[in-house]
Design a protein around this motif. Structure first.
Motif, PDB file in Angstrom:
ATOM      1  N   MET A  90     -32.793  21.515 -37.647  1.00 34.91           N
ATOM      2  CA  MET A  90     -33.977  21.348 -36.932  1.00 34.91           C
ATOM      3  C   MET A  90     -35.099  21.792 -38.121  1.00 34.91           C
ATOM      4  SD  MET A  90     -36.074  23.147 -33.617  1.00 34.91           S
ATOM      5  CE  MET A  90     -36.082  24.892 -34.387  1.00 34.91           C
ATOM      6  N   GLY A  91     -35.634  20.759 -38.547  1.00 29.18           N
ATOM      7  CA  GLY A  91     -36.592  20.805 -39.790  1.00 29.18           C
ATOM      8  C   GLY A  91     -35.558  21.177 -40.754  1.00 29.18           C
ATOM      9  N   ASN A  92     -36.073  22.441 -41.435  1.00 25.97           N
ATOM     10  CA  ASN A  92     -35.387  22.972 -42.617  1.00 25.97           C
ATOM     11  C   ASN A  92     -34.392  24.165 -42.098  1.00 25.97           C
ATOM     12  OD1 ASN A  92     -37.286  24.914 -42.230  1.00 25.97           O
ATOM     13  ND2 ASN A  92     -37.543  25.174 -44.623  1.00 25.97           N
ATOM     14  N   LEU A  93     -34.044  24.251 -40.851  1.00 28.11           N
ATOM     15  CA  LEU A  93     -33.552  25.346 -40.249  1.00 28.11           C
ATOM     16  C   LEU A  93     -31.962  24.704 -39.729  1.00 28.11           C
ATOM     17  CD1 LEU A  93     -35.831  27.444 -38.271  1.00 28.11           C
ATOM     18  CD2 LEU A  93     -35.074  27.707 -40.432  1.00 28.11           C
ATOM     19  N   LEU A  94     -30.714  25.259 -39.921  1.00 29.34           N
ATOM     20  CA  LEU A  94     -29.463  25.005 -39.574  1.00 29.34           C
ATOM     21  C   LEU A  94     -29.018  26.142 -38.859  1.00 29.34           C
ATOM     22  CD1 LEU A  94     -27.314  22.838 -40.008  1.00 29.34           C
ATOM     23  CD2 LEU A  94     -26.488  24.287 -41.725  1.00 29.34           C
ATOM     24  N   PHE A  95     -28.641  25.655 -37.602  1.00 25.77           N
ATOM     25  CA  PHE A  95     -27.944  26.495 -36.663  1.00 25.77           C
ATOM     26  C   PHE A  95     -26.424  26.089 -36.651  1.00 25.77           C
ATOM     27  CE2 PHE A  95     -32.217  25.943 -35.613  1.00 25.77           C
ATOM     28  CZ  PHE A  95     -32.673  27.361 -35.562  1.00 25.77           C
ATOM     29  N   VAL A  96     -25.504  26.884 -37.168  1.00 29.14           N
ATOM     30  CA  VAL A  96     -24.025  26.758 -37.056  1.00 29.14           C
ATOM     31  C   VAL A  96     -23.412  27.139 -35.718  1.00 29.14           C
ATOM     32  CG1 VAL A  96     -21.940  26.802 -38.395  1.00 29.14           C
ATOM     33  CG2 VAL A  96     -23.880  26.430 -39.576  1.00 29.14           C
ATOM     34  N   SER A  97     -22.761  26.544 -35.174  1.00 26.76           N
ATOM     35  CA  SER A  97     -22.145  27.190 -33.783  1.00 26.76           C
ATOM     36  C   SER A  97     -21.021  28.168 -34.407  1.00 26.76           C
ATOM     37  CB  SER A  97     -21.433  25.972 -32.994  1.00 26.76           C
ATOM     38  OG  SER A  97     -22.332  24.864 -32.606  1.00 26.76           O
ATOM     39  N   GLY A  98     -20.641  28.939 -33.352  1.00 25.24           N
ATOM     40  CA  GLY A  98     -19.304  29.780 -33.514  1.00 25.24           C
ATOM     41  C   GLY A  98     -18.057  28.834 -33.987  1.00 25.24           C
ATOM     42  N   ILE A  99     -17.666  28.945 -35.289  1.00 22.20           N
ATOM     43  CA  ILE A  99     -16.643  28.174 -35.681  1.00 22.20           C
ATOM     44  C   ILE A  99     -15.336  28.891 -35.605  1.00 22.20           C
ATOM     45  CG2 ILE A  99     -15.934  27.116 -37.854  1.00 22.20           C
ATOM     46  CD1 ILE A  99     -18.562  25.726 -36.401  1.00 22.20           C
ATOM     47  N   PRO A 100     -14.279  28.189 -34.977  1.00 22.99           N
ATOM     48  CA  PRO A 100     -12.874  28.797 -35.080  1.00 22.99           C
ATOM     49  C   PRO A 100     -12.079  28.302 -36.344  1.00 22.99           C
ATOM     50  CG  PRO A 100     -13.050  27.066 -33.701  1.00 22.99           C
ATOM     51  CD  PRO A 100     -14.271  27.140 -34.169  1.00 22.99           C
ATOM     52  N   ALA A 101     -10.903  28.465 -36.419  1.00 24.02           N
ATOM     53  CA  ALA A 101     -10.008  28.322 -37.448  1.00 24.02           C
ATOM     54  C   ALA A 101      -9.342  27.037 -37.198  1.00 24.02           C
ATOM     55  CB  ALA A 101      -9.058  29.496 -37.790  1.00 24.02           C
ATOM     56  N   PHE A 102      -9.784  26.070 -36.796  1.00 23.89           N
ATOM     57  CA  PHE A 102      -9.204  24.786 -36.634  1.00 23.89           C
ATOM     58  C   PHE A 102      -9.099  24.098 -38.014  1.00 23.89           C
ATOM     59  CE2 PHE A 102     -10.318  24.850 -32.188  1.00 23.89           C
ATOM     60  CZ  PHE A 102      -8.939  25.026 -31.670  1.00 23.89           C
TER      61      PHE A 102
END
Length: 129
Positions: A25-37
């Motif tokens: 969103m604009g210059n912000l990045l929101f990374v989801s909860g990432i598992p080990a796939f």
């Protein structure tokens, strides 16, 4: 109003859940909860370091796809299912910040994650320069 850009890693499997790996969103990045796939959708199993390496690799690829990197990560939320993995996590995590400039962070020990064999998940927030 700022448009949302959904970030996917080319060639990486899509998680079988209704989530996007990251949203810009604009210059912000929101990374989801990432598992080990891994790229093929197989979970790194066997030990905590294998899952931690895979999670960090996955986030690295997401950051790259969004046009940023670990140096621009402002905040991480780390969920661990086992307290005994905390020190190993800290050692491996620190390798991604060789200059010692760490993002803000919270680490929580949780009862469980969405799948019984998940040992951790990490989400983060970053600036896209």
């Amino acid at each position: 109003m700022t448009a949302l850009e959904h970030i996917f890693v080319p060639g990486h499997h899509k998680v079988p859940s209704p989530i996007t790996p990251a949203v810009k969103m604009g210059n912000l990045l929101f990374v989801s909860g990432i598992p080990a796939f891994d790229r093929d959708g197989k979970l790194a199993v066997g030990d905590f370091p294998a899952q931690m390496r895979q999670v960090m690799q996955n986030i690295t690829e997401i950051l790259t796809a969004a046009g940023t990197d670990w140096a621009h990560v402002a905040k991480c939320n780390i969920l661990l299912t086992r307290r005994e993995d905390f020190e190993t996590m800290n050692q491996m995590y620190a390798e991604y910040f060789p200059d010692g400039k760490y993002p803000a962070r919270v680490t929580s020990i949780v009862y469980s994650l969405p799948r019984a064999n998940f040992l951790l998940e990490i989400e983060c927030f970053a600036l896209v320069p």
